[in-house]
Design an enzyme around this catalytic site. Structure first.
Site, mmCIF file in Angstrom:
data_model
loop_
_atom_site.group_PDB
_atom_site.id
_atom_site.type_symbol
_atom_site.label_atom_id
_atom_site.label_comp_id
_atom_site.label_asym_id
_atom_site.label_seq_id
_atom_site.Cartn_x
_atom_site.Cartn_y
_atom_site.Cartn_z
ATOM 1 N N HIS A 7 -30.761 -40.725 21.191
ATOM 2 C CA HIS A 7 -31.321 -41.491 22.299
ATOM 3 C C HIS A 7 -32.835 -41.582 22.152
ATOM 4 O O HIS A 7 -33.433 -40.939 21.293
ATOM 5 C CB HIS A 7 -30.960 -40.867 23.645
ATOM 6 C CG HIS A 7 -31.541 -39.507 23.854
ATOM 7 N ND1 HIS A 7 -30.877 -38.358 23.476
ATOM 8 C CD2 HIS A 7 -32.726 -39.109 24.376
ATOM 9 C CE1 HIS A 7 -31.626 -37.313 23.771
ATOM 10 N NE2 HIS A 7 -32.759 -37.735 24.316
ATOM 11 N N SER A 8 -33.410 -42.371 23.031
ATOM 12 C CA SER A 8 -34.861 -42.508 23.150
ATOM 13 C C SER A 8 -35.199 -42.396 24.625
ATOM 14 O O SER A 8 -34.355 -42.650 25.487
ATOM 15 C CB SER A 8 -35.286 -43.879 22.619
ATOM 16 O OG SER A 8 -36.647 -44.123 22.888
#
Length: 132
Positions: A48-49
């Site tokens: 994820h970011s």
């Protein structure tokens, strides 16, 4: 992307070493600390970011690899020392893999958990990074 490793101050003693993380150790205000442990062999974490949050990743025990992607380039960093942290800027995709047996990854974050701050789909991350 510039990779930034942060040296954690250590008080060395014959009884054992003491790592210190204070407000001036990291470039953001600490809002949350969590850690990963007992990660099964072959498992991956992250994926994820964050839109706004920054994080500092530390290998408190053992080792693991961190793959960072800024939308253009990918970098792989191995963390294996408890006095060296990896700064993960906001809007940077991260994946963690190759956890050694008994490894512990501590994460110091600039924000409390907020699901709306996550981008969990890599294609959406690439699209949003190109829009900037």
């Amino acid at each position: 992307m510039q990779i930034e490793l942060i040296q954690i101050p250590v008080v060395r003693d014959h009884r054992g070493n003491l790592g210190i993380v204070e407000g001036n150790t990291i470039p953001f205000a600490l809002k949350r600390v969590y850690y990963l442990f007992d990660v099964p062999s072959g498992a991956k974490r992250g994926g994820h970011s964050h839109i706004e949050q920054e994080e500092l990743l530390l290998a408190l025990s053992g080792s693991f690899d961190v793959i960072l992607h800024d939308g253009l380039k990918q970098h792989r960093i191995t963390l294996n020392k408890p006095d060296t942290g990896l700064l993960v800027p906001k809007q940077t995709w991260r994946e963690l893999e190759n956890f050694s047996s008994g490894s512990v990854c501590m994460v110091i974050s600039s924000g409390e958990f907020d699901e709306s701050d996550y981008i969990r789909d890599f294609d959406s991350f690439i699209e949003s990074s190109r829009a900037q």
